[in-house]
Design an enzyme around this catalytic site. Structure first.
Site, PDB file in Angstrom:
ATOM      1  N   ASP A 106     -22.896 -35.840 -43.710  1.00  0.00           N
ATOM      2  CA  ASP A 106     -24.216 -36.236 -43.228  1.00  0.00           C
ATOM      3  C   ASP A 106     -24.647 -37.454 -44.050  1.00  0.00           C
ATOM      4  O   ASP A 106     -24.246 -38.571 -43.745  1.00  0.00           O
ATOM      5  CB  ASP A 106     -25.129 -35.001 -43.408  1.00  0.00           C
ATOM      6  CG  ASP A 106     -26.523 -35.166 -42.867  1.00  0.00           C
ATOM      7  OD1 ASP A 106     -26.670 -35.713 -41.772  1.00  0.00           O
ATOM      8  OD2 ASP A 106     -27.477 -34.730 -43.538  1.00  0.00           O
ATOM      9  N   VAL A 156     -26.846 -29.475 -36.208  1.00  0.00           N
ATOM     10  CA  VAL A 156     -25.964 -28.650 -35.367  1.00  0.00           C
ATOM     11  C   VAL A 156     -25.607 -27.329 -36.055  1.00  0.00           C
ATOM     12  O   VAL A 156     -25.627 -27.235 -37.287  1.00  0.00           O
ATOM     13  CB  VAL A 156     -24.661 -29.409 -34.999  1.00  0.00           C
ATOM     14  CG1 VAL A 156     -24.963 -30.610 -34.115  1.00  0.00           C
ATOM     15  CG2 VAL A 156     -23.892 -29.835 -36.242  1.00  0.00           C
TER      16      VAL A 156
HETATM   17  P1  5GP Z   1     -24.467 -34.450 -47.029  1.00  0.00           P
HETATM   18  O1  5GP Z   1     -24.386 -34.220 -48.499  1.00  0.00           O
HETATM   19  O2  5GP Z   1     -23.363 -35.294 -46.466  1.00  0.00           O
HETATM   20  O3  5GP Z   1     -25.816 -34.944 -46.609  1.00  0.00           O
HETATM   21  O4  5GP Z   1     -24.398 -33.036 -46.357  1.00  0.00           O
HETATM   22  C1  5GP Z   1     -23.264 -32.355 -46.299  1.00  0.00           C
HETATM   23  C2  5GP Z   1     -23.533 -30.885 -46.140  1.00  0.00           C
HETATM   24  O5  5GP Z   1     -24.796 -30.632 -45.525  1.00  0.00           O
HETATM   25  C3  5GP Z   1     -22.515 -30.296 -45.212  1.00  0.00           C
HETATM   26  O6  5GP Z   1     -21.415 -29.831 -45.913  1.00  0.00           O
HETATM   27  C4  5GP Z   1     -23.285 -29.197 -44.537  1.00  0.00           C
HETATM   28  O7  5GP Z   1     -23.154 -28.022 -45.292  1.00  0.00           O
HETATM   29  C5  5GP Z   1     -24.703 -29.650 -44.533  1.00  0.00           C
HETATM   30  N1  5GP Z   1     -25.107 -30.260 -43.238  1.00  0.00           N
HETATM   31  C6  5GP Z   1     -25.317 -31.558 -42.977  1.00  0.00           C
HETATM   32  N2  5GP Z   1     -25.661 -31.743 -41.700  1.00  0.00           N
HETATM   33  C7  5GP Z   1     -25.674 -30.520 -41.135  1.00  0.00           C
HETATM   34  C8  5GP Z   1     -25.941 -30.051 -39.798  1.00  0.00           C
HETATM   35  O8  5GP Z   1     -26.239 -30.787 -38.845  1.00  0.00           O
HETATM   36  N3  5GP Z   1     -25.836 -28.716 -39.615  1.00  0.00           N
HETATM   37  C9  5GP Z   1     -25.515 -27.839 -40.611  1.00  0.00           C
HETATM   38  N4  5GP Z   1     -25.444 -26.554 -40.285  1.00  0.00           N
HETATM   39  N5  5GP Z   1     -25.239 -28.240 -41.871  1.00  0.00           N
HETATM   40  C10 5GP Z   1     -25.326 -29.573 -42.109  1.00  0.00           C
END
Ligand code: 5GP
Ligand code: MG
Length: 178
Positions: A106, A156
């Site tokens: 994300d 999602v």
């Molecule tokens: P980042 O550190 O890249 O922002 O987020 C990564 C983590 O956030 C992912 O491993 C996941 O656990 C969670 N995450 C990010 N976007 C989503 C989403 O749309 N749905 C869900 N269920 N988890 C998300």
């Protein structure tokens, strides 16, 4: 079923199980041609990547290892960023070709922190395979080597991904309704 409730939120069908599995097969083909001779160590990031890891490694027909770690980085529908700690990595990764298996990238903060942490243990290489990638949400210079499906910046659930701990068991992926 095209609309479902997970806890207090409504979600609509976004990616079917067959689309997901087709994408995983494509990524598996690339991994097979890149890593066949490398005896890679796949590191599955729990909880979200468990289904992805399972369906991916079933496609691989060469020697490899699979292990599981946990991080804490996400609550509700907002990213908190920053990997604080890695739990469960007992495998020696020094001089290994590591492939991180993640459910979704994300903002990229989680992956950035994880790579920083793993790099200290001097693996031969680190690759990233992610089920989902939200390029529009990315805040850091993270470039996944293998992406099953790129998605827009919507929350999602399903196929391993949760909302407040629920929805991981769903075989399709659903996106949140406005
Ligand atoms: P980042 O550190 O890249 O922002 O987020 C990564 C983590 O956030 C992912 O491993 C996941 O656990 C969670 N995450 C990010 N976007 C989503 C989403 O749309 N749905 C869900 N269920 N988890 C998300
Ligand atoms: Mg995750």
């Amino acid at each position: 079923m095209t609309e479902i409730w997970v806890r207090d939120k409504k979600f609509s069908l976004f990616l079917s199980e067959s689309e997901i599995l087709k994408g995983i097969k494509n990524v598996a083909e690339k991994i097979k041609s890149d890593l066949r001779e490398e005896d890679p160590l796949f590191i599955c990031v729990l909880n979200g990547a468990f289904m992805f890891a399972s369906d991916l490694v079933k496609q691989l027909d060469f020697p490899c290892e699979l292990c599981f770690i946990r991080l804490k980085s996400y609550e509700g529908t907002k990213t908190e960023g920053k990997v604080k700690e890695i739990y469960g990595l007992v495998e020696e990764i020094k001089n290994r070709n590591v492939v991180i298996l993640e459910d979704i990238i994300d903002t990229g903060h989680t992956m950035y922190g994880l790579i920083e942490n793993l790099s200290k243990q001097s693996p031969a290489s680190i690759r990233i395979a992610t089920l989902l990638f939200k390029p529009e949400a990315l805040q850091l210079a993270i470039k996944p080597d293998y992406v099953v499906i790129e998605i827009p910046n919507d929350f999602v659930v399903g196929y391993g991904l949760d909302y407040e701990g629920h929805g991981r068991n769903l075989r399709n992926i659903y996106k949140i309704c406005d």
